[in-house]
Enzyme design. Sequence first.
Site, PDB file in Angstrom:
ATOM      1  CG  HIS A 284      -1.984  -1.187   0.965  1.00 46.57           C
ATOM      2  ND1 HIS A 284      -2.523  -1.786   2.090  1.00 46.57           N
ATOM      3  CD2 HIS A 284      -2.452  -1.819  -0.341  1.00 46.57           C
ATOM      4  CE1 HIS A 284      -3.552  -2.622   1.456  1.00 46.57           C
ATOM      5  NE2 HIS A 284      -3.354  -2.753   0.286  1.00 46.57           N
TER       6      HIS A 284
ATOM      7  CG  HIS B 253      -6.563 -10.531  -8.065  1.00 44.27           C
ATOM      8  ND1 HIS B 253      -5.825 -10.027  -9.310  1.00 44.27           N
ATOM      9  CD2 HIS B 253      -6.493 -11.876  -8.169  1.00 44.27           C
ATOM     10  CE1 HIS B 253      -5.933 -11.143 -10.140  1.00 44.27           C
ATOM     11  NE2 HIS B 253      -6.197 -12.212  -9.458  1.00 44.27           N
TER      12      HIS B 253
ATOM     13  CB  SER C 241      -5.669  -1.911  -3.296  1.00 47.78           C
ATOM     14  OG  SER C 241      -6.347  -3.210  -3.243  1.00 47.78           O
TER      15      SER C 241
ATOM     16  CG  ASP D 261      -2.977  -7.871  -4.016  1.00 45.44           C
ATOM     17  OD1 ASP D 261      -1.674  -8.578  -3.804  1.00 45.44           O
ATOM     18  OD2 ASP D 261      -3.452  -7.115  -3.063  1.00 45.44           O
TER      19      ASP D 261
HETATM   20  N1  SAM Z   1      -5.885  -5.819  -3.287  1.00 44.44           N
HETATM   21  C1  SAM Z   1      -6.333  -6.133  -2.018  1.00 44.44           C
HETATM   22  C2  SAM Z   1      -5.955  -5.053  -0.948  1.00 44.44           C
HETATM   23  O1  SAM Z   1      -4.644  -4.718  -1.260  1.00 44.44           O
HETATM   24  O2  SAM Z   1      -6.540  -4.380  -0.272  1.00 44.44           O
HETATM   25  C3  SAM Z   1      -6.063  -7.663  -1.394  1.00 44.44           C
HETATM   26  C4  SAM Z   1      -6.649  -8.571  -2.428  1.00 44.44           C
HETATM   27  S1  SAM Z   1      -6.151 -10.355  -1.821  1.00 44.44           S
HETATM   28  C5  SAM Z   1      -4.449 -10.258  -1.737  1.00 44.44           C
HETATM   29  C6  SAM Z   1      -6.449 -11.134  -3.444  1.00 44.44           C
HETATM   30  C7  SAM Z   1      -8.051 -11.203  -3.807  1.00 44.44           C
HETATM   31  O3  SAM Z   1      -8.213 -11.775  -4.962  1.00 44.44           O
HETATM   32  C8  SAM Z   1      -8.744 -12.093  -2.629  1.00 44.44           C
HETATM   33  O4  SAM Z   1      -9.927 -11.364  -2.265  1.00 44.44           O
HETATM   34  C9  SAM Z   1      -9.390 -13.248  -3.790  1.00 44.44           C
HETATM   35  O5  SAM Z   1     -11.040 -13.693  -3.477  1.00 44.44           O
HETATM   36  C10 SAM Z   1      -9.429 -12.389  -5.126  1.00 44.44           C
HETATM   37  N2  SAM Z   1      -9.224 -13.300  -6.299  1.00 44.44           N
HETATM   38  C11 SAM Z   1      -8.781 -14.662  -6.531  1.00 44.44           C
HETATM   39  N3  SAM Z   1      -8.662 -14.848  -7.601  1.00 44.44           N
HETATM   40  C12 SAM Z   1      -9.502 -13.702  -8.431  1.00 44.44           C
HETATM   41  C13 SAM Z   1      -9.729 -13.743 -10.000  1.00 44.44           C
HETATM   42  N4  SAM Z   1      -9.165 -14.544 -10.682  1.00 44.44           N
HETATM   43  N5  SAM Z   1     -10.026 -12.412 -10.071  1.00 44.44           N
HETATM   44  C14 SAM Z   1     -10.492 -11.526  -9.291  1.00 44.44           C
HETATM   45  N6  SAM Z   1     -10.248 -11.697  -7.981  1.00 44.44           N
HETATM   46  C15 SAM Z   1      -9.760 -12.880  -7.590  1.00 44.44           C
END
Ligand code: SAM
Length: 296
Positions: free
Chosen positions: A19, A42, A104, A178
């Site tokens: 972040h 993500h 994010s 991410d």
């Molecule tokens: N980016 C966020 C943050 O920094 O606050 C955290 C994201 S977390 C590390 C990853 C997320 O991706 C999870 O909530 C998961 O459910 C989601 N996810 C997994 N595969 C995905 C995909 N193919 N497309 C979109 N989201 C996905």
Amino acid sequence: MFSYRHAFHAGNHADVLKHITLLATMRHLMQKEAGITLIDTHSGAGLYRLDGDYSQKGAEAQDGLFKLLGALEKLDTIPEPIEDYLEQIASFNANGEARIYPGSPFLMQRLMRHESRDRLRLFELHPTDSRALMSNIAQLEAGRTVTVSREDGFEALKKLLPPPASATGSKRAMVLIDPSYEIKSDYMKVANVIQEYLKRFSTGTYLVWYPIIPRPEAHDLPRRLRTLANQAQKPWLNATLAIGRGPGDEGGLVASGMFVINPPFTLKDQLRKALEVIGPALARGNGKEWKVEASS
Ligand code: SAM
């Protein structure tokens, strides 16, 4: 596939690195007048309770955000990117205590310009987290400038890049990738997406978070990203933070990295100053390794 919930990890050392890098990058991109498309492939749920059930189980913010806050009390001056990060978190917490952690999507939403110049496109596949994100974002009443879709973020890029031209005719985009890397194929998908979009939209700024774990795919990913950026003759930056394992610390992620393609020229210096403080502040046991490398 859906066992990962970011709420367990909100505010941990990886979020601190991710972040701070995200905010410092955005601050620079926002200096240009032209509108920009911001994409979070993500997104997670967007907002997390640091005093809730999920975060208490892992208590990961204790080794991240809260530990950093404690260490900063002893410092006279705080590097600007850390200060900015803490100010953003404080703006979600009215009473001075960090109970809510903005993920994010909310950090990006806070920094975007709201006179319809910028667009924020959020993707989250998890049924519960995407619902939570939709309802959290709906409260902002941001209209069509911010959209949330329960779609595969990797696939969604096809519809979004290259981005539409801004009023000044320039096409600008920043993409945060991410994934949770729950499935091994995520590593390959990240590299493939970067390879494809360095061809289709080579001027975009791409930020990739990755875990540093003893797994060949994880080890290879930053190397592949570096090769792809070099082949495309695009500048890159790779920042890593390892907090180490103290006696009695078992399991859990101890190191991660942020790989940025087309980073702002200011980012290297800013992250070095920030990690000089964060590295020792979060170190456990023999930890405190951090590095910021960049193409010359
Ligand atoms: N980016 C966020 C943050 O920094 O606050 C955290 C994201 S977390 C590390 C990853 C997320 O991706 C999870 O909530 C998961 O459910 C989601 N996810 C997994 N595969 C995905 C995909 N193919 N497309 C979109 N989201 C996905």
